[in-house]
Design an enzyme around this catalytic site. Structure first.
Site, PDB file in Angstrom:
ATOM      1  N   CYS A  62       0.821  -1.203   0.000  1.00  0.00           N
ATOM      2  CA  CYS A  62       0.000   0.000   0.000  1.00  0.00           C
ATOM      3  C   CYS A  62       0.868   1.271   0.000  1.00  0.00           C
ATOM      4  CB  CYS A  62      -0.996  -0.044   1.160  1.00  0.00           C
ATOM      5  SG  CYS A  62      -2.375   1.087   0.910  1.00  0.00           S
ATOM      6  N   GLU A  77      -1.737  -9.010   4.383  1.00  0.00           N
ATOM      7  CA  GLU A  77      -1.675  -9.422   5.795  1.00  0.00           C
ATOM      8  C   GLU A  77      -3.040  -9.630   6.433  1.00  0.00           C
ATOM      9  OE1 GLU A  77      -0.974  -6.548   4.459  1.00  0.00           O
ATOM     10  OE2 GLU A  77      -1.306  -4.828   5.775  1.00  0.00           O
ATOM     11  N   HIS A 107      -3.691  -5.456   0.658  1.00  0.00           N
ATOM     12  CA  HIS A 107      -3.139  -5.857   1.961  1.00  0.00           C
ATOM     13  C   HIS A 107      -3.076  -7.383   2.098  1.00  0.00           C
ATOM     14  CE1 HIS A 107      -2.813  -1.924   3.887  1.00  0.00           C
ATOM     15  NE2 HIS A 107      -3.842  -1.604   3.122  1.00  0.00           N
TER      16      HIS A 107
END
Ligand code: XMP
Length: 519
Positions: A88, A176, A174
């Site tokens: 990001c 994660e 993202h």
């Protein structure tokens, strides 16, 4: 933030630009056996490279790269050939720094998206369409010279990119978060196939390395540790015992404000079962005396914190010469108190942490769990032989039942609350709702009296509020949708078995606007 002492080597260093997800990046890697550590973006190179990381991840951020005070890429990353993955903001920062163009997207992209990918080491073993989670305002419009696109969405032409040498990668989404189902594979591909990390961060390795580090630090000196009954201090004690055996003495202060059976369980587990040297002090009278007449929540906390320090200090003095004091500080506490870029002050209720001892007690600090996340602490607790009832215990505030006993904290009222609380926990355990369905569940005693009828008589007694919440991080929480029959049993038992209570209510507020505890 991490101090510069190297721990496990050969992992991934994460530079925290202030994203709310930074800790998740580290956890997703560690869950897959890859050690990772979080640093501030302006941390000196020696600190970041102390544990010889094989790759760097740049996190997301609330900033935009064009803002005047936007955090930058550290100078060492421009000079060194170390594999880098930008996420990001990390992607925008790489693109911007290497000569590409970043602009505010006409539409913010927030939520689920589909990325069409190009086969490459980062997306090894993955399908050519990936569901991902996006959360950004800015986006890369033009790539730096020689860079190429590795993925696009209908909204963003560059959802994933890399440099010409295949040493720098970046993704707009993202990986994660759990909303990116293949995200863990992407992080692992980066660490293992691009950086060359070995997934050797296992509970056994954590224990071995911690034991070696503790022995090196403590030598033949003595160390004391305050046991609270909670998981962190328990695991710290078990690790220390493995490392230095009888050089460790644990001190347990019974404040009189613990849950039912807790003081007995601490003695049973640590002294009888684990064979530790344990000094158990019953200081409850001292605490009740100091709390007499006090009803204000912050004042209760301050008094308990101060009495605790005095009781601990007096028990410690009796042990003779001791050099070290061990504490169960865990990694999220270390990261949060480090104040990375953009991280807001997050504590709203002031938590005077009981068990947190001031620096002037004259001991050197030992923090065996300083590099570990809660799930790692639990895993090694189990591996070290601690029972599930301690390893999986729900969090309990340092000031104990005092902050759940609204109004004056007297021996009698705390006993009432303790009995009701034990019923709540027993019934949830019986229904198997303690470990999976609730993150924290307990009883609160309210000073409000209400009218009731029992047998042929009128009663005018106190109220118990039942609180049960589900939460990931304790910053926000939902109230648990407990089955009605379980609530019914809890209520029935409390009014029948607990003297002085004639009404039970269930707390149906989320955090925010409420907090989890009532005080
Ligand atoms: P709140 O009530 O702020 O609680 O939503 C969030 C989490 O923190 C715990 N808590 C405390 N822990 N000392 C502690 O060590 C305190 O004074 C304290 N107050 C709240 C609470 O139990 C919940 O897990």
């Amino acid at each position: 933030m991490s101090n510069s002492r190297a721990f496990h080597s050969g992992g991934i260093a994460i530079l925290d630009y202030g994203s709310q997800y930074t800790q998740l990046i580290a956890r997703r890697l560690r869950e897959q056996g890859i050690y990772s550590e979080i640093f501030a973006p302006d941390a000196p190179a020696e600190q970041v490279f102390a544990s010889a990381p094989r790759g760097i991840i740049l996190s997301g951020s609330p900033y935009s790269v064009y803002e005047p005070n936007a955090p930058q890429l550290p100078a060492y990353l421009l000079k060194m050939d170390v594999p880098t993955l930008g996420i990001c903001y990390g992607m925008q920062l790489l693109a911007h720094t290497f000569g590409g163009t970043v602009s505010s997207a006409a539409q913010r992209e927030y939520g689920a998206a589909n990325v069409r990918i190009v086969p490459c080491p980062l997306f090894r073993d993955l399908p050519d369409q990936l569901p991902v989670w996006m959360s950004h305002g800015d986006r890369v419009e033009r790539l730096p010279a020689g860079w190429r696109a590795l993925g696009s969405t209908s909204n963003a032409p560059y959802a994933a990119i890399s440099d010409p040498e295949g040493r720098r990668y970046a993704v707009q989404f993202h990986p994660e978060v759990t909303h990116t189902p293949h995200g863990a594979v992407i992080l692992r591909n980066f660490a293992v196939h691009i950086c060359g990390c070995t997934p050797d961060w296992t509970p056994a390795a954590i224990i071995d390395e911690s034991v070696a580090a503790l022995r090196a630090q403590i030598g033949s000196e003595r160390v004391i540790l305050g046991l609270s009954g909670g998981v962190d201090s328990a695991v710290a004690a078990a690790l220390l015992q493995r490392a230095v055996g009888d050089q460790l003495t644990c001190i347990f202060i019974n404040t009189g404000l613990l849950r039912q059976g807790e003081p007995e369980q601490v003695v049973q587990t640590f002294q009888a079962h684990m064979g530790m040297r344990l000094v158990a002090v019953d200081a409850s009278e001292l605490f009740f005396e100091a709390l007499a007449g006090v009803t204000e929540p912050e004042q209760k906390r301050a008094i308990i914190g101060e009495k605790f320090i005095r009781a601990f200090e007096s028990a410690a003095r009796k042990l003779g010469k001791v050099r070290f004091l061990a504490q169960g500080t865990i990694y999220p506490d270390v990261i949060e108190s480090g104040g990375s870029a953009g991280s807001a002050a997050r504590t709203i209720k002031k938590h005077h942490n009981v068990g947190g001892l001031p620096p002037d007690l004259g001991f050197e600090l030992v923090e065996p769990l300083r590099y570990l996340f809660k799930d790692e602490v639990r895993q090694i607790g189990t591996a070290l032989g601690l029972p599930d009832s301690i390893v999986w215990r729900q969090p309990f505030p340092g000031p104990g039942l005092a902050v759940r006993c609204l109004g004056e904290v007297t021996f009698e009222r705390v006993a009432r609350l303790r009995a009701a609380d034990a019923i709540v926990l027993e019934e949830l355990e019986r229904a198997n709702l303690l470990r999976s369905e609730t993150s924290q569940a307990f009883a609160v005693l309210l000073p409000t009296r209400s009218v009731g009828v029992m047998g042929d008589g009128r009663t005018y007694q106190e109220t118990i509020a039942v609180r049960a919440v589900r939460t990931e991080d304790f910053m926000t929480a939902h109230w648990a949708r407990l089955p009605y029959d379980v609530l019914a049993r809890i209520s029935e038992r409390i009014v029948n078995e607990v003297q002085g209570v004639n009404r039970v209510v269930y707390d149906i507020t989320t955090k925010p606007p409420s907090t989890i505890e009532w005080e």
